[in-house]
Write a protein that holds these residues in place. Structure first.
Motif, PDB file in Angstrom:
ATOM      1  N   GLY A   3      63.772   7.695  20.866  1.00 54.03           N
ATOM      2  CA  GLY A   3      63.071   8.798  21.037  1.00 54.03           C
ATOM      3  C   GLY A   3      61.692   8.257  20.411  1.00 54.03           C
ATOM      4  N   ALA A   4      60.715   9.023  20.702  1.00 54.21           N
ATOM      5  CA  ALA A   4      59.287   8.793  20.267  1.00 54.21           C
ATOM      6  C   ALA A   4      59.159   8.624  18.736  1.00 54.21           C
ATOM      7  N   HIS A   5      60.023   9.356  17.867  1.00 53.30           N
ATOM      8  CA  HIS A   5      59.732   9.213  16.674  1.00 53.30           C
ATOM      9  C   HIS A   5      59.956   7.962  16.100  1.00 53.30           C
ATOM     10  N   GLU A  51      64.444  14.887  16.130  1.00 49.87           N
ATOM     11  CA  GLU A  51      64.375  13.693  17.362  1.00 49.87           C
ATOM     12  C   GLU A  51      64.537  14.119  18.665  1.00 49.87           C
ATOM     13  N   ARG A  52      65.206  15.218  18.915  1.00 48.69           N
ATOM     14  CA  ARG A  52      65.596  15.882  20.055  1.00 48.69           C
ATOM     15  C   ARG A  52      64.582  16.847  20.714  1.00 48.69           C
ATOM     16  N   MET A  53      63.384  16.852  20.042  1.00 50.61           N
ATOM     17  CA  MET A  53      62.278  17.720  20.421  1.00 50.61           C
ATOM     18  C   MET A  53      61.894  17.146  21.894  1.00 50.61           C
ATOM     19  N   GLY A  54      61.957  15.929  22.293  1.00 48.63           N
ATOM     20  CA  GLY A  54      61.162  15.571  23.239  1.00 48.63           C
ATOM     21  C   GLY A  54      59.907  14.628  23.097  1.00 48.63           C
ATOM     22  N   TYR A  63      53.392  17.643  11.710  1.00 44.02           N
ATOM     23  CA  TYR A  63      54.623  17.435  10.726  1.00 44.02           C
ATOM     24  C   TYR A  63      55.309  18.872  10.571  1.00 44.02           C
ATOM     25  N   TYR A  64      54.794  19.758  10.188  1.00 37.99           N
ATOM     26  CA  TYR A  64      55.281  20.826   9.865  1.00 37.99           C
ATOM     27  C   TYR A  64      55.827  21.641  11.103  1.00 37.99           C
ATOM     28  N   GLU A  65      55.228  21.461  12.269  1.00 35.64           N
ATOM     29  CA  GLU A  65      55.825  21.865  13.525  1.00 35.64           C
ATOM     30  C   GLU A  65      56.914  21.244  13.762  1.00 35.64           C
ATOM     31  N   HIS A  66      57.020  19.893  13.443  1.00 36.87           N
ATOM     32  CA  HIS A  66      58.582  19.275  13.651  1.00 36.87           C
ATOM     33  C   HIS A  66      59.498  19.979  12.600  1.00 36.87           C
ATOM     34  N   TRP A  67      59.283  20.331  11.501  1.00 42.35           N
ATOM     35  CA  TRP A  67      60.160  21.111  10.694  1.00 42.35           C
ATOM     36  C   TRP A  67      60.486  22.346  11.059  1.00 42.35           C
ATOM     37  N   GLY A 145      72.751   8.856  19.329  1.00 44.54           N
ATOM     38  CA  GLY A 145      72.524   9.797  18.099  1.00 44.54           C
ATOM     39  C   GLY A 145      71.432   9.385  17.235  1.00 44.54           C
ATOM     40  N   HIS A 146      71.671  10.093  16.132  1.00 45.75           N
ATOM     41  CA  HIS A 146      70.413   9.889  15.137  1.00 45.75           C
ATOM     42  C   HIS A 146      70.811   8.503  14.566  1.00 45.75           C
TER      43      HIS A 146
END
Lengths: 216, 204
Positions: A3-5, A51-54, A63-67, A145-146
């Motif tokens: 992923g992009a992370h 990580e699966r947000m796209g 950051y907090y939108e990720h959370w 996976g992760h």
């Protein structure tokens, strides 16, 4: 997951933008998200859910939108709550309903214990395969996976710098619903010249990797 | 305390989603309003880089503490009462005239919360996370830190359960300073490794 992370060594992100006298939380909602995450347990897949947000969404949100995205997804997947409950609450909030208030001293005490020194559980695992100073190679094959093995290390030669007492490998824990598989893990040192063909003086990179990530 | 959210109607998409999530968690009994308040209060008022700075200053004046800090960072933090989430295991890496250390988390934004608080946005951002493992000297130069030629450089990518803090070198010209005064020289950035303490500078 590729992923992009997994950002280590990627190029093209530009200069580092700094802020003077930065507060812990820029908006009250960020503090609420932080507090909710630490004071509750909505499932084992916190980072796997981010990580699966796209890729595009990950790179264009904070950051907090990720959370927030993680807690929403993790909570639904683990069964802590349902998407319907979340949707109904969102509709209620949009219509002006206030967030309900619940006061509970025990929840406060549990949350504050997490923010204080506490003893860590020990884990039994097979003896470590590698010893201090061993030469190892990072596994080339990526997991869907992760993973706690950054992509920039794949196939790279390294040297065991520290051997740590077993801990549950988080790749399995996050991807497989909290399954605990204790495993030896290591701090592994890498020469930058084994990772990249860049000009300029070399440096070393040290990364903490579980046994799964390494080959002899 | 950030109790104002109880009185102001959510406006942005982020505020609406946060309020919806809090509503569901409260209705399910999975969290309490006062627990969220308590966590926010801790991070706004108690947990932050002043904690780590006190540990660094102690290590500068007390060689036995320095040894304990380098041997087991979490135990050394607990001596001050610091510890817990994202600081269960801490490794302190020491700068020397020959060696400089810098910390990152390329996969996420792992950071030793109990002793440094919430990481700054730049630490969590793609430019820092992508670049510092690959071109650390260029990144440090962007922070105004030029290492002398020949200084070895180590980048620590905190990818598992261990969190890292840098023990910077005590600056020249600080012989007469008290432990508290020394702690005042130690900024958050010094403990991430993107800066070094300077006599006469005051930590933000």
């Amino acid at each position: 997951m590729d992923g992009a992370h997994d950002l280590g060594g990627k190029q093209g992100f530009g200069p580092i933008v700094r802020e003077q006298n930065e507060p812990p939380f820029h908006e009250p909602w960020e503090g609420r998200v932080h507090g909710m995450n630490l004071a509750s347990d909505v499932g084992p897949a916190f980072r796997w859910s981010i990580e699966r947000m796209g890729a595009i969404e990950y790179l264009t949100t904070s950051y907090y939108e990720h959370w927030l995205a993680s807690m929403e997804r993790n909570g639904v997947e683990s069964g802590a709550f349902t998407q319907e409950e979340l949707d109904a609450a969102a509709a209620g909030v949009a219509a002006g309903e206030p967030v309900p208030v619940r006061v509970d001293a025990e929840t406060v005490a549990t949350a504050l214990r997490r923010l204080s020194p506490h003893d860590e559980a020990g884990f039994e695992a097979p003896p470590p395969r590698f010893s201090l100073g061993d030469r190892v190679t990072v596994a080339r094959r990526a997991s869907p996976g992760h993973s706690r093995c950054p992509a920039y290390l794949r196939g790279a030669p390294g040297v065991i710098e520290s051997v740590h007492a077993p801990r549950p490998i988080l790749d399995v824990y996050e991807t497989e619903g909290g399954r605990i598989v204790p495993q030896a893990w290591y701090t592994v040192g890498f020469r930058s010249t084994d990772l990249w063909d860049d000009p300029g003086p070399a440096h070393e990179v040290f990364v903490d990797l579980w046994e799964t990530h390494l080959e002899g | 305390m950030s109790g104002s959210h109880h009185h102001r109607r959510p406006q942005t998409p982020q505020e609406l989603r946060t309020a919806a999530l809090e509503t569901v968690l409260i209705e399910r009994g999975l969290v309490s309003t006062d627990a969220i308040d308590a966590v926010v209060d801790r991070f706004e008022n108690e947990i932050g880089p002043r904690n780590g700075a006190r540990m660094v200053a102690r290590a500068w004046v007390d060689p036995a503490y320095r040894e304990r800090l380098l041997a087991d960072g979490a135990a050394a933090a607990a001596e001050f009462g610091y510890g817990g989430m994202e600081g269960e295991q801490i490794r302190c890496v020491e700068n020397t005239p020959e060696m400089h250390n810098v910390v990152v988390c390329t996969l996420c934004s792992c950071y030793p919360w109990p002793i440094l608080g919430i990481p700054p946005v730049w630490y969590k951002s793609p430019p820092y996370r992508s670049r510092v493992v690959r071109e650390p000297r260029a990144v440090l130069a962007e922070f105004g830190l030029e290492l002398p030629d020949g200084t070895e450089l180590r980048v620590w990518d905190s990818s598992a359960d261990l969190r890292y803090i840098v023990l910077p070198m005590r600056p020249e010209g600080t012989d007469g300073m008290s432990e508290d005064e020394l702690a005042g020289l130690v900024t958050r950035d010094c403990m991430i490794g993107v800066a070094v303490p300077r006599a006469g500078a005051v930590a933000a």
